[in-house]
Design an enzyme around this catalytic site. Structure first.
Site, PDB file in Angstrom:
ATOM      1  N   SER A  17       0.841  -1.205   0.000  1.00 56.67           N
ATOM      2  CA  SER A  17       0.000   0.000   0.000  1.00 56.67           C
ATOM      3  C   SER A  17       0.868   1.244   0.000  1.00 56.67           C
ATOM      4  O   SER A  17       2.014   1.215   0.479  1.00 56.67           O
ATOM      5  CB  SER A  17      -0.885   0.021   1.249  1.00 56.67           C
ATOM      6  OG  SER A  17      -1.568   1.263   1.342  1.00 56.67           O
ATOM      7  N   TYR A  42      -2.950  -0.720  10.472  1.00 59.65           N
ATOM      8  CA  TYR A  42      -2.945  -1.036   9.039  1.00 59.65           C
ATOM      9  C   TYR A  42      -1.608  -0.649   8.414  1.00 59.65           C
ATOM     10  O   TYR A  42      -0.953  -1.462   7.748  1.00 59.65           O
ATOM     11  CB  TYR A  42      -4.101  -0.301   8.345  1.00 59.65           C
ATOM     12  CG  TYR A  42      -4.181  -0.532   6.844  1.00 59.65           C
ATOM     13  CD1 TYR A  42      -4.783  -1.689   6.334  1.00 59.65           C
ATOM     14  CD2 TYR A  42      -3.673   0.402   5.940  1.00 59.65           C
ATOM     15  CE1 TYR A  42      -4.864  -1.900   4.958  1.00 59.65           C
ATOM     16  CE2 TYR A  42      -3.751   0.196   4.563  1.00 59.65           C
ATOM     17  CZ  TYR A  42      -4.340  -0.954   4.078  1.00 59.65           C
ATOM     18  OH  TYR A  42      -4.414  -1.159   2.730  1.00 59.65           O
TER      19      TYR A  42
HETATM   20  N1  LIG Z   1      -8.492  -0.445  -2.012  1.00 62.62           N
HETATM   21  C1  LIG Z   1      -7.430   0.293  -1.839  1.00 62.62           C
HETATM   22  O1  LIG Z   1      -7.422   1.500  -2.045  1.00 62.62           O
HETATM   23  C2  LIG Z   1      -6.156  -0.284  -1.380  1.00 62.62           C
HETATM   24  C3  LIG Z   1      -5.060   0.529  -1.239  1.00 62.62           C
HETATM   25  C4  LIG Z   1      -3.862  -0.026  -0.820  1.00 62.62           C
HETATM   26  C5  LIG Z   1      -3.779  -1.374  -0.574  1.00 62.62           C
HETATM   27  N2  LIG Z   1      -4.869  -2.160  -0.733  1.00 62.62           N
HETATM   28  C6  LIG Z   1      -4.716  -3.575  -0.440  1.00 62.62           C
HETATM   29  O2  LIG Z   1      -5.222  -4.337  -1.498  1.00 62.62           O
HETATM   30  C7  LIG Z   1      -5.681  -5.582  -1.003  1.00 62.62           C
HETATM   31  C8  LIG Z   1      -7.083  -5.836  -1.549  1.00 62.62           C
HETATM   32  O3  LIG Z   1      -7.937  -4.850  -1.074  1.00 62.62           O
HETATM   33  P1  LIG Z   1      -9.346  -4.522  -1.712  1.00 62.62           P
HETATM   34  O4  LIG Z   1      -9.445  -3.050  -1.699  1.00 62.62           O
HETATM   35  O5  LIG Z   1      -9.558  -5.218  -2.961  1.00 62.62           O
HETATM   36  O6  LIG Z   1     -10.304  -5.068  -0.562  1.00 62.62           O
HETATM   37  P2  LIG Z   1     -11.446  -6.176  -0.556  1.00 62.62           P
HETATM   38  O7  LIG Z   1     -12.034  -6.155   0.812  1.00 62.62           O
HETATM   39  O8  LIG Z   1     -12.358  -5.973  -1.702  1.00 62.62           O
HETATM   40  O9  LIG Z   1     -10.639  -7.496  -0.755  1.00 62.62           O
HETATM   41  C9  LIG Z   1      -9.937  -8.115   0.282  1.00 62.62           C
HETATM   42  C10 LIG Z   1     -10.234  -9.599   0.222  1.00 62.62           C
HETATM   43  O10 LIG Z   1      -9.452 -10.244   1.205  1.00 62.62           O
HETATM   44  C11 LIG Z   1     -10.221 -11.243   1.821  1.00 62.62           C
HETATM   45  N3  LIG Z   1      -9.716 -11.554   3.152  1.00 62.62           N
HETATM   46  C12 LIG Z   1      -9.777 -10.810   4.262  1.00 62.62           C
HETATM   47  N4  LIG Z   1      -9.238 -11.471   5.297  1.00 62.62           N
HETATM   48  C13 LIG Z   1      -8.814 -12.670   4.828  1.00 62.62           C
HETATM   49  C14 LIG Z   1      -8.190 -13.787   5.416  1.00 62.62           C
HETATM   50  N5  LIG Z   1      -7.888 -13.825   6.725  1.00 62.62           N
HETATM   51  N6  LIG Z   1      -7.922 -14.842   4.623  1.00 62.62           N
HETATM   52  C15 LIG Z   1      -8.231 -14.811   3.328  1.00 62.62           C
HETATM   53  N7  LIG Z   1      -8.833 -13.786   2.716  1.00 62.62           N
HETATM   54  C16 LIG Z   1      -9.122 -12.728   3.467  1.00 62.62           C
HETATM   55  C17 LIG Z   1     -11.613 -10.631   1.879  1.00 62.62           C
HETATM   56  O11 LIG Z   1     -12.594 -11.629   2.040  1.00 62.62           O
HETATM   57  C18 LIG Z   1     -11.689  -9.908   0.551  1.00 62.62           C
HETATM   58  O12 LIG Z   1     -12.245 -10.695  -0.468  1.00 62.62           O
HETATM   59  C19 LIG Z   1      -5.578  -5.486   0.508  1.00 62.62           C
HETATM   60  O13 LIG Z   1      -4.396  -6.095   0.957  1.00 62.62           O
HETATM   61  C20 LIG Z   1      -5.512  -4.011   0.753  1.00 62.62           C
HETATM   62  O14 LIG Z   1      -4.885  -3.672   1.952  1.00 62.62           O
HETATM   63  C21 LIG Z   1      -6.055  -1.646  -1.125  1.00 62.62           C
END
Ligand SMILES: NC(=O)c1ccc[n+]([C@@H]2O[C@H](COP(=O)([O-])OP(=O)(O)OC[C@H]3O[C@@H](n4cnc5c(N)ncnc54)[C@H](O)[C@@H]3O)[C@@H](O)[C@H]2O)c1
Ligand SMILES: [Zn+2]
Length: 678
Positions: free
Chosen positions: A555, A568
């Protein structure tokens, strides 16, 4: 509009192809002769419609038929230069095509055109091939079918075989078909129904005869210690052996794997004769083109430890490659195509099951199906007589046939991630799902791992069949669950070589609001979770010796100190440093480790939908629905970041274009100066 004769042919082919007892997948071909009005002269012309090269009878449509003019097909006999030059006739088929001709005519077209019957079926039924590969197949054919079915000695498919069968039909008016030695059956009829009836009669009569007359133990007595392991034990052993076996099958070029532990396979391996029979190899050209002339068989009992099995498999792989080279050297002529790879496509492990390999999952799966066909054939032939497949020189003439080589050369260029097996965590939605889609579109086999099995499977189904993607359940913070998910991935596709640590969640809390549980949860899922996934998958990748990629979805917050973000942001910083540590450690195995730093991906993100979005909106003083636009305005490029943008970065990191890059983080944030890397 479809010609009624062609329509009848399609319906018959679909019925015959729907039942695996009648022919193997994509095996055999069917034809019908009829008339149509020549659009040029307005006169009726005689045509033959014949299943084109490659397709499957069960799903044949009009587009899969080649349409040829019968007068011109028959005239080919007058210019046929003899068996030595029979391959030239394949090019001549193009001059017989009616209109645009439809699908490419297959090598068996001559048989269909030249046999004087309105409807012809050429099939590869296990029961028929059992008779065709029995040492006394000719005598058995007489005994089983009387005068109704004629024996045709083995001959490589082609124009001459077509002439042979045509002549036999002329000389045997009572015959309804023939057994083609070492190969399969051909049947004919005056009507479509009659041809179908005759085909089924030959197949069923052969099967009934085998059932009635077979010795009780066609594969010999049970082999002490070679019985099937209990289900859970054999799956665990299969998963433990899979990376080694995929590595063996991929020494010359990377392969996707398929595993089956069906009773047919386990029973074969549990009997005394399996080493002798496996060494004889398969016979029907369709079978061994997909399975190679013979499988690699582990010669240890079911109880052998994983360590002993791995060591022995590696020894056997060396011998297998030497044997294959020797087979090539013994049979190749100066104009033979170059050797295509010395690795086995079928690996048999007593008590455990069969691993089969191919350039993609479908090919790997079908190779396994064909070996099951071959086991059925061997059982039938040994039950009545002795299994006697075509000899090695003939196998070589098929395997390295110039026409086969030309077919391979015509294959479309593989997609950039073909043969790669990806495991994406948290891929049921958001960034993970978009990444899984991108990887699958580019040829990877994808395992979608997420907390909910149902959602993981739904997301996988959106990408295609289980040949493309499968869904598995995982809680990445639990080591056992991670191992189970990796085992499932390995059993689904043979191994793993592209891992995306994407699972995550986000709590937006200040230091004083952050509980111990919050801290643990963030760190368990993201820091520990990606550690566990990297550990379990790196073990597979190291054993495969095929290199690999691990990508962390870290991130912007791993480098930028945003508000209310302690747990986080700290967990993300941990993940980011794992990238550097593992890049340094795993490089010697050809495993690259890189990261992507997204920011502000609101669309499709479960993290934003489940409170984080509302919280961030409140922190920044905007409405939640406008958060995406708000983030865009904060960026240098003023663009909203979408899940697809992250997916594209993951894809690029894993293509050969970035083959020399490891330990890198790519920001995908539309430009945030505060998070620039240095
Ligand atoms: N959306 C953003 O702006 C953003 C920015 C920086 C980083 N990220 C990172 O990108 C990744 C995906 O995020 P997203 O925005 O698509 O969120 P999202 O919530 O849509 O997807 C996250 C997925 O991870 C799964 N998950 C959660 N805990 C879990 C576990 N213990 N075991 C297995 N699966 C698990 C959830 O069920 C979900 O499907 C994350 O690591 C997040 O921190 C997202
Ligand atoms: Zn055939």
């Amino acid at each position: 509009m479809t010609n009624p004769t062609a329509a009848e042919l399609i319906a018959r082919s679909n019925r015959l192809g729907a039942d695996p007892k009648n022919t193997n997948y994509a095996g055999g071909n069917t034809s019908a002769k009829g008339t149509e009005t020549d659009p040029v002269t307005g006169e009726p012309i005689e045509l033959v419609w014949v299943k084109g090269s490659g397709g499957d009878l069960g799903t044949l449509t009009e587009a899969g038929l080649a349409a040829l003019r019968l007068d011109r097909m028959r005239a080919l006999v007058n210019v046929y230069p003899g068996v030595e030059r029979e391959d030239e006739m394949v090019a001549a088929f193009d001059y017989c095509l009616h209109g645009k001709g439809g699908a490419a005519p297959s090598i068996d077209t001559a048989m269909h055109g030249l046999v004087d019957a309105a409807h012809v079926d050429h099939l590869h039924p296990d029961s028929g091939i059992a008779i065709a590969t029995a040492a006394d197949g000719e005598a058995l054919t007489k005994e089983i079918f009387g005068e109704k079915v004629v024996w045709v000695p083995w001959r490589r498919p082609g124009f001459q075989l077509g002439l042979d069968i045509a002549e036999i039909k002329d000389q045997s008016p009572q015959a309804i078909g023939c057994i083609l030695g070492g190969h399969g059956i051909t049947a004919w009829g005056g009507t479509s129904d009659e041809a179908e009836r005759n085909s089924l009669w030959i197949i069923d009569t052969a099967a009934a005869y085998i059932a009635e007359h077979s010795k009780t133990e066609p594969f010999g007595p049970a082999l002490e210690g070679y019985g099937a392991l209990p289900t859970a034990e054999r799956r665990a052993k299969a998963a433990a052996l899979a990376p080694t076996i995929r590595g063996i099958a991929s020494a010359d070029r990377p392969m996707v794997g398929h595993f089956t532990d069906s009773d047919v396979v386990l029973d074969f391996l549990a009997c005394a004769e399996h080493p002798r029979l496996a060494a004889l190899g398969t016979s029907c050209p369709d079978h061994f083109l997909r399975t190679k002339v013979k499988p690699l068989v582990l010669d240890l009992p079911s109880s052998a430890s994983v360590e002993d099995s791995v060591a022995r498999l590696k020894e056997l792989a060396v011998t297998y490659r030497e044997d294959y080279q020797a087979y090539y050297d013994r049979n190749a002529t100066p104009d033979s195509p170059a050797i295509r790879g010395k690795d086995p496509l079928i690996v048999l492990v007593p008590g455990v099951g069969m691993f089969s390999f191919g350039k993609d999952k479908q090919t790997a799966r079908v190779a396994g199906e064909f070996y099951v066909n071959a086991i059925n054939v061997m059982r039938g032939a040994e039950g009545l007589s002795t299994y006697a497949p075509i000899d090695e020189a003939e196998k070589f003439r098929i395997e390295y046939w110039a026409l086969e080589e030309a077919k391979l050369q015509r294959m479309p260029k593989p997609k950039p991630l073909a043969t790669r097996i990806a495991l994406v965590t948290g891929a049921a939605g958001g960034i993970g799902k978009a990444t899984a889609k991108k990887l699958a579109e580019n040829g990877a086999c994808v395992v979608i791992a997420d907390l909910s099995l149902e959602k993981a499977q739904e997301a996988a189904a959106e990408l295609g069949s289980t040949d493309v993607a499968v869904g598995v359940q995982v809680d990445v913070s639990n080591a056992e669950a991670v191992q189970a998910a990796v085992d499932a991935a390995v059993l689904a596709f043979g191994g793993v070589d592209l891992v995306v640590n994407n699972a995550g969640l986000s709590l937006s809390r200040s230091l004083l609001e952050t509980t111990e549980q919050d801290w643990d949860l963030q760190h368990d899922v993201m820091a520990k979770g990606s550690f566990l996934v990297s550990k379990a998958t790196a073990k597979v990748m190291i054993e495969q010796e095929l290199g690999g990629d691990i990508v962390y979805i870290s991130s912007k917050n791993s480098v930028f100190a945003g508000p209310n973000n302690l747990a986080y942001g700290a967990a993300k910083a941990d993940q980011a440093h794992q990238v550097r540590l593992l890049a340094a450690e795993l490089g010697e195995h050809g495993i690259k480790v890189n990261g992507v730093n997204p920011d502000g991906v609101v669309a499709g993100s479960g993290i934003f939908a489940s409170g984080w979005g509302a919280n961030r909106a409140a922190v920044y003083g905007v409405e939640e629905k406008d958060l995406g636009k708000f983030y865009a305005q904060r960026t240098i490029l003023k663009r909203e970041v979408l899940p697809e943008n992250i997916a594209n970065a993951v894809f690029v990191l894993c293509t050969s274009d970035l083959s020399h890059t490891t330990g890198l983080h790519i920001p995908v944030d539309a430009g945030v100066a505060a998070a620039f890397l240095r």
